[in-house]
Design an enzyme around this catalytic site. Structure first.
Site, PDB file in Angstrom:
ATOM      1  N   GLN A   1       0.672  -1.181   0.030  1.00 57.12           N
ATOM      2  CA  GLN A   1       0.055  -0.101  -0.117  1.00 57.12           C
ATOM      3  C   GLN A   1       0.640   1.500   0.077  1.00 57.12           C
ATOM      4  OE1 GLN A   1      -3.247   2.318   2.680  1.00 57.12           O
ATOM      5  NE2 GLN A   1      -3.117   0.129   3.123  1.00 57.12           N
TER       6      GLN A   1
ATOM      7  N   ARG B   1       6.578  -9.171 -10.167  1.00 58.36           N
ATOM      8  CA  ARG B   1       7.284 -10.569 -10.499  1.00 58.36           C
ATOM      9  C   ARG B   1       6.331 -11.295 -11.293  1.00 58.36           C
ATOM     10  NH1 ARG B   1       9.947 -13.271  -5.254  1.00 58.36           N
ATOM     11  NH2 ARG B   1       8.576 -11.978  -4.321  1.00 58.36           N
TER      12      ARG B   1
ATOM     13  N   LEU C   1       8.703  -8.879 -14.743  1.00 61.61           N
ATOM     14  CA  LEU C   1      10.034  -8.939 -14.987  1.00 61.61           C
ATOM     15  C   LEU C   1      10.569  -9.589 -13.661  1.00 61.61           C
ATOM     16  CD1 LEU C   1      11.913  -7.878 -16.929  1.00 61.61           C
ATOM     17  CD2 LEU C   1      12.391  -5.800 -15.308  1.00 61.61           C
ATOM     18  N   ASP C   2      11.433 -10.874 -14.205  1.00 62.25           N
ATOM     19  CA  ASP C   2      12.121 -11.351 -12.975  1.00 62.25           C
ATOM     20  C   ASP C   2      13.453 -10.604 -12.856  1.00 62.25           C
ATOM     21  OD1 ASP C   2      13.510 -12.758 -11.143  1.00 62.25           O
ATOM     22  OD2 ASP C   2      12.623 -14.786 -11.947  1.00 62.25           O
TER      23      ASP C   2
ATOM     24  N   ASN D   1       9.348   0.103  -2.185  1.00 64.95           N
ATOM     25  CA  ASN D   1       9.188   0.156  -0.691  1.00 64.95           C
ATOM     26  C   ASN D   1       9.378  -1.468  -0.256  1.00 64.95           C
ATOM     27  OD1 ASN D   1       6.635  -0.650  -2.079  1.00 64.95           O
ATOM     28  ND2 ASN D   1       5.769  -0.701  -0.206  1.00 64.95           N
TER      29      ASN D   1
ATOM     30  N   ARG E   1      20.051  -6.082  -2.955  1.00 61.27           N
ATOM     31  CA  ARG E   1      20.331  -7.539  -3.218  1.00 61.27           C
ATOM     32  C   ARG E   1      20.259  -7.626  -4.665  1.00 61.27           C
ATOM     33  NH1 ARG E   1      18.576  -8.353   2.123  1.00 61.27           N
ATOM     34  NH2 ARG E   1      16.350  -8.792   1.489  1.00 61.27           N
TER      35      ARG E   1
ATOM     36  N   VAL F   1       8.118  -3.557   8.012  1.00 59.77           N
ATOM     37  CA  VAL F   1       7.092  -2.909   8.711  1.00 59.77           C
ATOM     38  C   VAL F   1       5.427  -2.955   7.799  1.00 59.77           C
ATOM     39  CG1 VAL F   1       6.335  -0.573   9.544  1.00 59.77           C
ATOM     40  CG2 VAL F   1       8.242  -1.430  10.238  1.00 59.77           C
TER      41      VAL F   1
ATOM     42  N   GLY G   1      -7.250  20.326  19.064  1.00 59.33           N
ATOM     43  CA  GLY G   1      -7.022  21.641  19.048  1.00 59.33           C
ATOM     44  C   GLY G   1      -7.579  22.341  20.306  1.00 59.33           C
ATOM     45  N   GLY G   2      -7.495  23.739  20.275  1.00 57.65           N
ATOM     46  CA  GLY G   2      -7.823  24.770  21.380  1.00 57.65           C
ATOM     47  C   GLY G   2      -9.147  24.949  21.516  1.00 57.65           C
TER      48      GLY G   2
END
Ligand code: CAO
Length: 425
Positions: free
Chosen positions: A17, A38, A72-73, A96, A104, A137, A247-248
């Protein structure tokens, strides 16, 4: 109408995402986004949360509009060759992957910069440099590590994650801004640069008001929190504040007519100081306009629970839309709690292109969220997400200028997928 990012080529090596949100935004602004996937599998989200068998999931389709897909590999020699040709051809590489995965594949910043000095390398990782930099993560991990979960939910409950995808989509937005900033800088320097966004940092950026409150705690209680009015002492870190406004101007979610059977019959109500007088009149407490215990924002702070209970007695007599209409007459800031069902049917959102119906060859028609950023001189139509490898052939030939014989060779090496099927379609 021309598109703002027309002519910009993005090598989109993103998945799930956070990265796809970023490249989808760039595609909406007219960039040519070439999604590298892939062979055989593609982005894992194509097959996740599937509502229809063998059809790209809504998870995938709603994050990958306006892109082209090449399979594409990148670990085969021919695949690497094609990838490097893409690096030389494109302006931005967005990725990401887990930490270390790009290197690698042989794609280090040094090699990329040497092959194409103008290229911008934009990456999302879970954490920036430090003790967690090697960690994988997902959304909720970022919400927890970025300070959101500890400050969301109710004081007497456990930490909560939010439905808004501030870790993934939030970071994708930050990354998109980093990319267009680097593109702008390149017009001056002629050179690309690295753009790094950590999900933890992006969540924290969106939670900065909670870091504000952390520091205010050193100087006394947080008087606008309900907790203050309830006489409950504060601890040493920013507490969970339920639905208190950040907020205020104090605000709360209040019940409206029908709340007993409709889970969304609620209204967010803000007691903005500027409209205190009409609020008092509407709820039938005109005396509060001048009563020293209620007349000023400071005086009201210890009474917020009483005040909101009184306002709720009024909102419960009206449905949320009716209440909204009445309150808006007096410029009282408020908002109905809208369900996704109500949002899907919202005429204004459809008119502005924020909710869009898209036609997909294997799925049929579905709803999506269009570009929420509107430019007056750059149109932004939403086109469907690509099928896996749908544009492999087209990209090899027209973007990378491979000859027919070379395309055959690449196809037969197994470096790409579906090319024959697509070519025959
Ligand atoms: N050809 C060949 N190999 C490919 C490929 C291609 N076209 N595309 C990807 N791969 C390989 C990668 O090279 C990597 O291989 P190695 O680990 O052997 O080097 C492998 O696929 C998997 O990559 P990954 O580790 O990124 O994927 P994962 O599913 O295990 O992890 C995620 C997913 C999201 C946890 C991880 O990518 C990550 O932490 N990303 C950074 C943070 C992020 O963006 N998170 C948000 C995700 S949305 O909630």
């Amino acid at each position: 109408m021309s598109k703002a990012l027309e002519g910009v080529k993005i090598l989109d090596f993103t998945h799930v995402q956070s990265g796809p949100t970023c490249t989808q935004l760039l595609a909406w602004f007219g960039a040519d986004v070439i999604k590298v996937e892939r062979p055989g599998a593609g982005d894992a989200t194509r097959a996740q949360l599937q509502d229809l068998p063998d059809v790209d999931s809504l998870y995938f389709t709603m994050l990958n509009h306006n892109k082209r897909s090449i399979t594409l590999d990148s670990k085969t020699p021919k695949g690497k060759e094609v990838l490097w040709r893409l690096v030389k051809e494109c302006d931005v590489l967005v990725e990401n992957f887990a930490p270390g995965a790009l290197a690698r594949m042989g794609l280090t910043w040094e090699k990329i910069h040497e092959a194409n000095p103008r290229m911008i390398l934009a990456s999302v990782k879970g954490f920036g440099p430090g003790r967690y930099e090697e960690c994988k993560v997902y959304e909720n991990v970022a919400q927890c590590a970025g300070g959101s979960a500890s400050t969301t939910g109710f004081r007497d409950g456990i930490p909560m994650v939010t439905g808004a995808q501030i870790g993934d989509s939030g970071t994708g937005l930050h990354l998109a801004l980093g990319i267009v900033t680097a593109l702008f800088h390149r017009t001056v320097t002629g050179l690309g640069q690295k753009v790094d966004c950590a999900m933890q940092d992006s969540v924290l950026n969106l939670c900065r008001v909670k870091l504000r409150d952390q520091q205010r705690l050193d100087h006394g209680p947080l008087t606008e929190y309900s907790q203050f009015g309830e006489g409950i002492p504060f601890g040493d870190s920013t507490p969970r504040a339920g639905n208190d406004s950040g907020g205020g101007q104090p605000g709360r979610i209040l019940k409206c007519k029908g709340w007993e059977h409709d889970p969304n019959a609620y209204l967010y109500f803000i007691t903005q100081a500027a409209v205190w007088a009409p609020i008092c009149d509407i709820i039938g407490e005109p005396g509060w306009k001048t009563d020293p215990g209620y007349a000023t924002p400071k005086a009201r702070l210890p009474h917020l629970n009483e005040i909101f209970t009184r306002i709720e007695a009024w909102t419960m007599k009206h449905d949320k839309f009716e209440a909204m209409d009445i309150l808006n007459e007096y410029d009282i800031p408020c908002g109905p709690i809208l369900s996704m069902k109500e949002i899907a049917a919202d005429e204004s959102l459809r008119k502005t292109g924020t909710i869009v119906e898209v036609e997909h060859p294997t799925r049929g028609t579905y709803l999506t969220v269009g570009n929420p950023i509107k430019l007056s001189a750059s149109s932004s139509e939403v086109t469907r997400s690509p099928l896996l490898g749908e544009h492999t052939d087209e990209i090899l030939r027209s973007v990378l200028k491979y000859t027919d014989a070379e395309v055959d060779e690449i196809a037969h090496s197994g470096a790409v997928g579906r090319i024959e099927k697509i070519a025959a379609e």
